[in-house]
Design a protein around this motif. Structure first.
Motif, PDB file in Angstrom:
ATOM      1  N   LEU A 150     -14.664   7.668  19.934  1.00  0.00           N
ATOM      2  CA  LEU A 150     -14.034   8.613  20.451  1.00  0.00           C
ATOM      3  C   LEU A 150     -12.747   7.984  21.251  1.00  0.00           C
ATOM      4  N   VAL A 151     -11.667   7.997  21.499  1.00  0.00           N
ATOM      5  CA  VAL A 151     -10.134   8.362  22.522  1.00  0.00           C
ATOM      6  C   VAL A 151     -10.629   9.199  23.401  1.00  0.00           C
ATOM      7  N   LEU A 152     -10.797   8.579  24.917  1.00  0.00           N
ATOM      8  CA  LEU A 152     -10.964   9.537  26.034  1.00  0.00           C
ATOM      9  C   LEU A 152      -9.738  10.129  26.867  1.00  0.00           C
ATOM     10  N   ASP A 153      -9.638  11.360  26.870  1.00  0.00           N
ATOM     11  CA  ASP A 153      -8.353  11.112  28.689  1.00  0.00           C
ATOM     12  C   ASP A 153      -9.841  12.668  29.649  1.00  0.00           C
ATOM     13  N   ARG A 154      -9.296  11.638  30.542  1.00  0.00           N
ATOM     14  CA  ARG A 154     -10.555  12.038  31.317  1.00  0.00           C
ATOM     15  C   ARG A 154     -10.520  13.181  31.655  1.00  0.00           C
ATOM     16  N   VAL A 155      -9.289  13.744  32.688  1.00  0.00           N
ATOM     17  CA  VAL A 155      -8.777  14.433  33.106  1.00  0.00           C
ATOM     18  C   VAL A 155      -7.421  15.409  33.176  1.00  0.00           C
ATOM     19  N   THR A 171      -5.368   8.959  35.287  1.00  0.00           N
ATOM     20  CA  THR A 171      -6.173   7.852  34.663  1.00  0.00           C
ATOM     21  C   THR A 171      -6.060   6.978  33.047  1.00  0.00           C
ATOM     22  N   PRO A 172      -6.700   6.247  32.733  1.00  0.00           N
ATOM     23  CA  PRO A 172      -6.195   5.256  31.992  1.00  0.00           C
ATOM     24  C   PRO A 172      -6.995   6.105  30.699  1.00  0.00           C
ATOM     25  N   LYS A 179     -21.821   3.711  18.927  1.00  0.00           N
ATOM     26  CA  LYS A 179     -22.894   3.268  18.719  1.00  0.00           C
ATOM     27  C   LYS A 179     -23.474   2.418  19.603  1.00  0.00           C
ATOM     28  N   THR A 180     -22.409   1.845  20.677  1.00  0.00           N
ATOM     29  CA  THR A 180     -23.320   1.043  21.804  1.00  0.00           C
ATOM     30  C   THR A 180     -23.115   1.715  23.264  1.00  0.00           C
ATOM     31  N   LEU A 181     -21.697   3.029  23.134  1.00  0.00           N
ATOM     32  CA  LEU A 181     -21.585   3.467  24.448  1.00  0.00           C
ATOM     33  C   LEU A 181     -20.622   2.655  25.988  1.00  0.00           C
ATOM     34  N   ALA A 182     -20.249   1.075  24.954  1.00  0.00           N
ATOM     35  CA  ALA A 182     -19.734   0.764  26.062  1.00  0.00           C
ATOM     36  C   ALA A 182     -18.351   1.840  25.366  1.00  0.00           C
ATOM     37  N   GLU A 183     -18.011   1.599  26.716  1.00  0.00           N
ATOM     38  CA  GLU A 183     -16.338   1.857  27.043  1.00  0.00           C
ATOM     39  C   GLU A 183     -15.300   0.940  27.198  1.00  0.00           C
TER      40      GLU A 183
END
Length: 200
Positions: A150-155, A171-172, A179-183
């Motif tokens: 997933l690509v996420l935009d936090r705010v 924010t970046p 699978k790993t929940l690594a970001e």
């Protein structure tokens, strides 16, 4: 003499292979990429926006406050009666579709307390219970074409036109491995990175 003005304030475009859907005048409109007359898909007194075309271009997910609070709906890209997908008493806004077109991804402040913040949820496009996605919080997001990230935009940005803004809203974007929940943060150098799109 008074000159006629062209249509203005066309907002929130979403594209499929052959079509563009957009919000205008609090309704949802659709036009072919090749051009031509736009067709009005919704026509209510409610405020409707945030349209997103399904991967096959046959459906449009959008938000509407016709029930008193913003909820997620889908409607055929040919028009017709919309189907309400979310019912929680907190605003919900569609953000994207799953790559197979079977789920709508939406942002909602539901189940966040004591201060409301947005998280991403998925709901079957045919209706049913919503599932919380594993992102801790996110204003916006979209699956990679293979569905593994997933690509996420936090705010949200209260003013995305504010040039050279360096405050806490800037924010970046993050890439979340499902699978790993690594970001991983997408590198930025003072830019304001918004409205993410996966290259397919």
């Amino acid at each position: 003499s008074i000159q006629a003005q062209g249509t203005r304030l066309l907002r929130q475009p979403s594209l499929s292979k052959d079509q563009i859907v957009f919000a205008y005048g609090s309704d949802i409109w659709l036009v072919e990429k090749a051009g031509g007359a736009a067709r009005r898909i919704t026509s209510t007194q409610a405020v409707e926006g945030n349209p997103h075309l399904s991967p096959d271009g046959k459906w449009i997910a959008f938000s509407s406050n016709r029930s008193g609070i913003n909820q997620v709906y889908t409607v055929s890209s040919q028009g017709g009666s919309p189907t309400q997908l979310t019912w929680y008493p907190t605003s919900s806004f569609p953000r994207s579709w799953s790559p197979d077109g079977k789920e709508v991804i939406y942002a909602s402040g539901r189940e966040s307390a004591p201060t409301s913040f947005l998280k991403l949820w998925s709901v079957p496009a045919t209706g049913g219970p919503s599932v919380l996605l594993p992102a801790p919080w996110a204003f916006d997001g979209d699956y990679a074409p293979d569905g593994k990230k997933l690509v996420l935009d936090r705010v949200s940005r209260w003013d995305s036109e504010w040039r050279h803004y360096r405050g806490g809203q800037n924010t970046p974007l993050q890439i979340l491995d499902l699978k790993t929940l690594a970001e991983i943060s997408i590198p930025m150098d003072g830019s304001m990175d918004i409205q993410r799109v996966w290259m397919k």
